[in-house]
Enzyme design. Sequence first.
Site, PDB file in Angstrom:
ATOM      1  CG  ASP A  44      -4.711  -6.357   4.398  1.00 55.38           C
ATOM      2  OD1 ASP A  44      -3.937  -5.445   4.077  1.00 55.38           O
ATOM      3  OD2 ASP A  44      -5.323  -6.396   5.482  1.00 55.38           O
ATOM      4  CE  LYS A  66       3.100  -4.953   7.502  1.00 56.36           C
ATOM      5  NZ  LYS A  66       4.419  -4.640   6.901  1.00 56.36           N
ATOM      6  CG  MET A 180      -1.913 -12.488  13.218  1.00 58.33           C
ATOM      7  SD  MET A 180      -1.555 -10.731  12.932  1.00 58.33           S
ATOM      8  CE  MET A 180      -2.367  -9.972  14.353  1.00 58.33           C
TER       9      MET A 180
END
Length: 260
Positions: A44, A66, A180
């Site tokens: 990641d 991402k 997030m």
Amino acid sequence: MTDLSYPEFNAGEVWLVGAGPGDPRLLTLFAVHAIRSGDVVVHDDLIDRRILDFAAPEATIVSAGKRGGKPSPHQSDINGRLIELAREGRKVVRLKGGDPFVFGRGGEEAQALAAAGISFRIIPGLTSGLTAAALNGIPATTRLTNHAVILATGHRALDEAAERDWAAMARTGQPIIFYMAMSNLERIASVMMAAGLAADTPVTIIASATYDSERALDTTLASAVTDARDNGIGAPAIIIIGGNAALRPVLLPHLLRSAP
């Protein structure tokens, strides 16, 4: 020293490995073993580069990061790449921030691997929400404050379904740890206050947890957006909403912290 044994990493397998919240010292021993044993590491974006140093010198390092609002590979492309590498006979480490199964899309990757007939292993990691809270003196639970804790993602479209979820969370009265959520914090706070959560509910925002750049802000639900903006607090961040966040100022003066 205890002699630990680990399963053999066979060619054609994919190991989904949790890298923890960032600080390499928070890796599990099993995770270190996996990274050292793989011949390709698909990682990641938010992986501390020091963690990749555990990989074998001859290992292939592949970025599959991402990031919200930035050009990123589609999840289907990542799934396909994992399957392709495994079918080539590689020992594939899929290195994911935090825990693979906590907002890490590890479940989607596991399903894709299973559908393709690829054998895989899950190696859990410390999830960033609980770890960031604990390292900052915020217990996820205490006997006198709560009997549950909610882990939630704020990285959702602003639609009625998301707002119903946030309102329902607020009505439980239990602490909520958001992942997030910075881009949607203003709407989340508004919905939660409309659902009955007090404007002065304690909130702690922890940005870049466990990194040198870590910053923490103690605020309230009504003031969180303004205070975060005024103090330059941005993503990536963990947001803790609830009474447990009020324990941070009490515990922090006596809490021993290790520099990243």
